[in-house]
Design an enzyme around this catalytic site. Structure first.
Site, mmCIF file in Angstrom:
data_model
loop_
_atom_site.group_PDB
_atom_site.id
_atom_site.type_symbol
_atom_site.label_atom_id
_atom_site.label_comp_id
_atom_site.label_asym_id
_atom_site.label_seq_id
_atom_site.Cartn_x
_atom_site.Cartn_y
_atom_site.Cartn_z
ATOM 1 N N LYS A 1 -5.238 -17.564 2.470
ATOM 2 C CA LYS A 1 -4.360 -17.845 1.325
ATOM 3 C C LYS A 1 -3.788 -19.266 1.396
ATOM 4 O O LYS A 1 -3.498 -19.881 0.374
ATOM 5 C CB LYS A 1 -3.228 -16.812 1.263
ATOM 6 C CG LYS A 1 -3.730 -15.410 0.885
ATOM 7 C CD LYS A 1 -2.676 -14.349 1.074
ATOM 8 C CE LYS A 1 -3.224 -12.977 0.678
ATOM 9 N NZ LYS A 1 -2.381 -11.860 1.114
ATOM 10 N N SER B 1 -5.771 -12.917 5.327
ATOM 11 C CA SER B 1 -4.715 -13.599 4.556
ATOM 12 C C SER B 1 -4.446 -15.037 5.000
ATOM 13 O O SER B 1 -3.758 -15.766 4.271
ATOM 14 C CB SER B 1 -3.421 -12.806 4.624
ATOM 15 O OG SER B 1 -3.514 -11.712 3.762
ATOM 16 N N VAL C 1 -4.744 -9.627 8.349
ATOM 17 C CA VAL C 1 -4.894 -8.256 8.861
ATOM 18 C C VAL C 1 -6.022 -8.074 9.876
ATOM 19 O O VAL C 1 -6.149 -7.001 10.463
ATOM 20 C CB VAL C 1 -5.098 -7.195 7.748
ATOM 21 C CG1 VAL C 1 -3.812 -6.860 7.062
ATOM 22 C CG2 VAL C 1 -6.178 -7.579 6.799
ATOM 23 N N TYR D 1 -11.786 -14.192 -3.973
ATOM 24 C CA TYR D 1 -10.755 -13.773 -3.000
ATOM 25 C C TYR D 1 -11.377 -13.056 -1.787
ATOM 26 O O TYR D 1 -11.060 -13.378 -0.633
ATOM 27 C CB TYR D 1 -9.724 -12.899 -3.726
ATOM 28 C CG TYR D 1 -8.660 -12.336 -2.827
ATOM 29 C CD1 TYR D 1 -7.672 -13.158 -2.285
ATOM 30 C CD2 TYR D 1 -8.644 -10.979 -2.505
ATOM 31 C CE1 TYR D 1 -6.691 -12.628 -1.448
ATOM 32 C CE2 TYR D 1 -7.673 -10.453 -1.670
ATOM 33 C CZ TYR D 1 -6.706 -11.285 -1.138
ATOM 34 O OH TYR D 1 -5.746 -10.765 -0.301
ATOM 35 N N TYR E 1 4.703 -12.411 5.824
ATOM 36 C CA TYR E 1 5.102 -11.390 4.835
ATOM 37 C C TYR E 1 6.570 -11.037 4.976
ATOM 38 O O TYR E 1 7.394 -11.897 5.217
ATOM 39 C CB TYR E 1 4.211 -10.145 4.959
ATOM 40 C CG TYR E 1 2.783 -10.500 4.726
ATOM 41 C CD1 TYR E 1 2.352 -10.841 3.461
ATOM 42 C CD2 TYR E 1 1.891 -10.570 5.773
ATOM 43 C CE1 TYR E 1 1.054 -11.219 3.236
ATOM 44 C CE2 TYR E 1 0.583 -10.948 5.559
ATOM 45 C CZ TYR E 1 0.183 -11.272 4.292
ATOM 46 O OH TYR E 1 -1.090 -11.657 4.078
#
Ligand code: DON
Length: 303
Positions: free
Chosen positions: A64, A61, A257, A188, A239
């Site tokens: 991102k 992530s 992760v 992605y 998050y």
């Protein structure tokens, strides 16, 4: 600094016992949960590092942030934020819940999976490979490391098991938020599998800490985009643990992760951490504790 980092790694490594490596991507489940590494780079180029700082891991992530910057450079703020919002969710990163209850299927922010999938759909290029390559190229530039590339085993592992992201993507397609599910997801998954070490992450952090200028003095990101991305790091980077992280650690950070965390102190340093044992929210358990201790000892909170 060197001694401090070594003592922090020793002190916080045992907490790995309280967490678990990500298991939903089979290739990530193979990581050694006991590892912990950290690297810090300052604007003069001094590097201090300790523990497993040379171990390579995938961005997951953390990518991102990079895809968001590429999409913003491709389309500008207005077009990107017509498709994805700017608000924290308070929900897990792969949650479908808010997508269903908001009026239009506009993911709340680009740091949750739904938002990041929409952002990946916006990246320009003639093929999936070319679009992903543009994300990889920005990572190489930020880290000043032309050798950075994908980890293909992790890419395939995620691609072949990503039922939950497929569910999100089909939902988004059904609402007209993206066009092609498999092409978008392929971009992605490729960006998630970009492989780095703690020093690469710390250099990327320094580039953001310097508002888009690398260690060698090259501008690779416009200043306004670097600032915008750092704000997302503070509000949504960890998050549904972003609020607690802001209070306890107080610096912009983004987790993945695989156990990586990219963090920075504006104008002062880039920080890369790797500890694959995760807490229940999907953040590195040892990484967060190390960063909290480090920030308190040096008084780094930006607040
Ligand atoms: O979408 C996924 O499942 C992963 N490739 C990335 C998610 C992730 O890193 C969430 N992080 N805490």
């Amino acid at each position: 600094m060197q001694k401090l980092l070594e003592s922090l790694v020793e002190k916080h490594r045992p907490a790995a016992r309280e967490g678990k490596v990500a298991e939903y991507i089979p290739e990530l489940a193979k990581q050694d949960s006991r590892m912990l590494g950290v690297a810090v780079v300052n604007p003069k180029g001094d590097v201090h590092a300790a523990g497993a700082y040379r171990t390579r891991f995938t961005l997951q992530s953390i990518s991102k942030l990079i895809s968001l910057m590429v999409a913003l450079m491709d389309h500008g703020e207005e077009r990107v934020f017509a498709k994805v919002g700017m608000e924290p969710t308070g929900d897990p990163f792969h949650s479908l819940y808010k997508l269903e209850i908001t009026e239009e299927a506009k993911p709340l922010n680009p740091m949750i999976n739904a938002g990041a999938i929409v952002v990946s759909s916006l990246i320009r290029g003639k093929s999936v490979e070319e679009r992903a390559e543009r994300v990889i190229q920005l990572v190489r530039e930020m880290a000043d490391n032309p050798e950075i590339d994908m980890n293909r085993a992790v890419y395939r592992s995620e691609r072949d098991t990503a039922d939950r992201n497929r569910a999100l993507a089909y939902f988004l397609k059904g609402c007209g938020a993206i066009d092609d599910v498999e092409e978008t997801l392929d971009v992605y998954f490729r960006q998630c599998s970009i492989c780095v070490d703690c020093i690469d992450l710390a250099r990327m952090g320094l580039c953001l800490a310097q508002n888009g200028v690398t260690l060698r003095g090259k501008r690779v990101i416009p200043g306004d985009i670097a600032r915008l991305v750092k704000t997302f790091m503070v509000t949504c980077g960890m998050y549904n643990a972003s609020g607690e992280f802001a209070i306890r650690v107080g610096i912009p950070a983004k987790s993945g992760v695989s156990g990586g965390i990219l963090a920075l102190v504006p104008g002062r340093m880039g920080i890369g951490v790797f500890g694959p044992a995760l807490d229940k929210k999907g953040n590195s358990i040892t990484g967060i504790r190390l960063l909290e201790d480090f920030s308190k000892k040096l008084g780094l909170s930006i607040f």
